[in-house]
Write an enzyme that holds these catalytic residues in place. Structure first.
Site, PDB file in Angstrom:
ATOM      1  N   LYS A   4       0.848  -1.204   0.000  1.00 55.15           N
ATOM      2  CA  LYS A   4       0.000   0.000   0.000  1.00 55.15           C
ATOM      3  C   LYS A   4       0.876   1.243   0.000  1.00 55.15           C
ATOM      4  O   LYS A   4       2.052   1.199   0.383  1.00 55.15           O
ATOM      5  CB  LYS A   4      -0.930   0.032   1.221  1.00 55.15           C
ATOM      6  CG  LYS A   4      -0.221   0.113   2.591  1.00 55.15           C
ATOM      7  CD  LYS A   4       0.118   1.508   3.082  1.00 55.15           C
ATOM      8  CE  LYS A   4       0.880   1.500   4.397  1.00 55.15           C
ATOM      9  NZ  LYS A   4       1.680   2.643   4.706  1.00 55.15           N
ATOM     10  N   ASP A  62      -1.946  -2.092  10.650  1.00 53.98           N
ATOM     11  CA  ASP A  62      -2.218  -2.066   9.206  1.00 53.98           C
ATOM     12  C   ASP A  62      -2.804  -3.380   8.679  1.00 53.98           C
ATOM     13  O   ASP A  62      -3.253  -3.437   7.533  1.00 53.98           O
ATOM     14  CB  ASP A  62      -0.924  -1.796   8.420  1.00 53.98           C
ATOM     15  CG  ASP A  62      -0.516  -0.324   8.450  1.00 53.98           C
ATOM     16  OD1 ASP A  62      -1.364   0.519   8.823  1.00 53.98           O
ATOM     17  OD2 ASP A  62       0.641  -0.033   8.093  1.00 53.98           O
TER      18      ASP A  62
HETATM   19  P1  ATP Z   1       4.776  -0.152   7.625  1.00 54.91           P
HETATM   20  O1  ATP Z   1       4.421   0.518   6.340  1.00 54.91           O
HETATM   21  O2  ATP Z   1       3.631  -0.938   8.206  1.00 54.91           O
HETATM   22  O3  ATP Z   1       5.470   0.750   8.591  1.00 54.91           O
HETATM   23  P2  ATP Z   1       7.244  -1.144   6.757  1.00 54.91           P
HETATM   24  O4  ATP Z   1       7.219  -1.142   5.276  1.00 54.91           O
HETATM   25  O5  ATP Z   1       7.870   0.043   7.403  1.00 54.91           O
HETATM   26  O6  ATP Z   1       5.779  -1.320   7.272  1.00 54.91           O
HETATM   27  P3  ATP Z   1       7.944  -3.917   6.886  1.00 54.91           P
HETATM   28  O7  ATP Z   1       8.648  -4.094   5.604  1.00 54.91           O
HETATM   29  O8  ATP Z   1       6.551  -4.402   6.961  1.00 54.91           O
HETATM   30  O9  ATP Z   1       8.009  -2.378   7.307  1.00 54.91           O
HETATM   31  O10 ATP Z   1       8.780  -4.640   8.044  1.00 54.91           O
HETATM   32  C1  ATP Z   1       9.681  -4.012   8.871  1.00 54.91           C
HETATM   33  C2  ATP Z   1      10.469  -5.062   9.669  1.00 54.91           C
HETATM   34  O11 ATP Z   1       9.652  -6.158  10.070  1.00 54.91           O
HETATM   35  C3  ATP Z   1      11.589  -5.650   8.841  1.00 54.91           C
HETATM   36  O12 ATP Z   1      12.781  -5.037   9.193  1.00 54.91           O
HETATM   37  C4  ATP Z   1      11.571  -7.141   9.121  1.00 54.91           C
HETATM   38  O13 ATP Z   1      12.702  -7.568   9.849  1.00 54.91           O
HETATM   39  C5  ATP Z   1      10.328  -7.406   9.945  1.00 54.91           C
HETATM   40  N1  ATP Z   1       9.441  -8.404   9.290  1.00 54.91           N
HETATM   41  C6  ATP Z   1       8.828  -9.434   9.889  1.00 54.91           C
HETATM   42  N2  ATP Z   1       8.101 -10.153   9.036  1.00 54.91           N
HETATM   43  C7  ATP Z   1       8.239  -9.586   7.841  1.00 54.91           C
HETATM   44  C8  ATP Z   1       7.746  -9.883   6.543  1.00 54.91           C
HETATM   45  N3  ATP Z   1       6.949 -10.933   6.310  1.00 54.91           N
HETATM   46  N4  ATP Z   1       8.076  -9.057   5.543  1.00 54.91           N
HETATM   47  C9  ATP Z   1       8.868  -7.969   5.775  1.00 54.91           C
HETATM   48  N5  ATP Z   1       9.384  -7.663   6.966  1.00 54.91           N
HETATM   49  C10 ATP Z   1       9.085  -8.452   8.000  1.00 54.91           C
END
Ligand code: ATP
Length: 295
Positions: free
Chosen positions: A11, A137
């Site tokens: 998203k 989320d």
């Molecule tokens: P948001 O937009 O909700 O803040 P984000 O894009 O900042 O999400 P994600 O990529 O969802 O962050 O994940 C952040 C951390 O979560 C990563 O550093 C990773 O170690 C951990 N993590 C755990 N499970 C997953 C997964 N299935 N995919 C990605 N990261 C994951």
């Protein structure tokens, strides 16, 4: 054994406002969420042995309890008394720690998959009740499309699809922790708030111009100060014909919205040439119809 293949879509936030910090430390937000055409591929399989086994094509990702997929499957197993195991293969395409809810999207896919693998027949609301305990989320990721998210992100109102547009999505070579951004945000001192109500109205009217004019993200007040490259990348997208450009979520990913494919392609090429982006995508908004094909 039956296997289920699912796409977990990323998203972006077309608008992100923070109203206040609650006494419990959570922030009250108002966000316009939009699914985009960037997805992880997941394959789920029932296994006789009572374990949760995850493999991923990206070494940095945890494959244990720290993976949101693991936690989602574990919670579903506990809630619905499932004594068999599940194996999951993840092909990661969504930028990690990027403000694109990649982990939450995977968790949502895991909830859908366990529901189907074990014939639970859960409603969306039942799945969202499981999801909210994994992350704010996740309930949105379970539905996808365009939505207004309020509360801490879990109070959702589905909206009509945003008018079609092309997007350039670019992540610079840095990781930003969501925790850092919220800790350094002074919600009560914000002088400008994006017009979220106006954006919702524009979506209902089908006005892409109305949407892009109102794009805004208060978290940029923290990240753009700490990481000037975010402003630079937005500037490059604007110079190359974007209707508007914004950081998604807590960043550092930025996106530009384009009414014409040709312009988007040019901006993509310019971004590639600049060397500012570590990951780069030319994509589009995905509406609810597109999501029907996610399985
Ligand atoms: P948001 O937009 O909700 O803040 P984000 O894009 O900042 O999400 P994600 O990529 O969802 O962050 O994940 C952040 C951390 O979560 C990563 O550093 C990773 O170690 C951990 N993590 C755990 N499970 C997953 C997964 N299935 N995919 C990605 N990261 C994951």
């Amino acid at each position: 054994m039956e296997t289920i293949q699912l796409r977990a879509y990323a998203k972006i936030n077309l608008g992100l406002d923070v109203l206040r910090r609650r006494p419990d430390g959570y922030h009250e937000v108002r966000m316009v969420m939009q699914t985009v055409g960037i997805w992880d591929e997941l394959e789920f399989e029932r296994i006789g042995e009572d374990v949760i086994r995850i493999s991923a094509d990206m070494q940095e990702l945890p494959v244990n309890e720290n993976n949101l997929i693991y936690r989602a499957v574990k919670r579903m197993k506990a809630m619905y008394g499932i004594r068999e195991g599940v194996s999951v293969r993840l092909r990661k395409k969504i930028p990690v720690a990027a403000g694109m809810a990649g982990g939450s999207a995977d968790a949502a896919a895991a909830i859908h998959a366990v529901d189907r693998l074990f014939g639970l027949g859960l409603s969306l609301a039942e799945k969202q009740a499981v999801g909210v305990r994994l992350g704010a989320d996740v309930p949105y990721c379970l539905m996808g499309g365009t939505a207004l998210a309020e509360g801490i992100g879990e109070v959702l109102t589905a909206l009509p699809d945003t008018p079609g547009a092309r997007l350039v999505v670019a992540k610079p070579n840095l990781n930003v922790s969501t925790k850092f951004v919220y800790e350094n945000l002074h919600a009560e001192r914000l002088s400008r708030h994006p017009d979220i109500d106006g954006m919702v109205e524009s979506i209902r009217k089908g006005s892409l111009q109305g949407v892009t004019e109102r794009m805004g993200n208060v978290l940029e007040t923290v990240t753009c100060r700490s990481y000037p490259i975010i402003g630079q990348m937005k500037g490059l997208l604007m110079e190359n014909g974007a209707m508007n450009a914004l950081m998604s979520g807590s960043g550092p990913t930025v996106f530009g919205v384009f009414s014409e494919g040709e312009r988007a392609r040019q901006a993509y090429d310019a971004m590639e040439k600049s060397g500012l982006a570590r990951q780069l995508f030319l994509t589009e908004f995905v509406g609810t119809e597109g999501l029907d094909e996610r399985v």
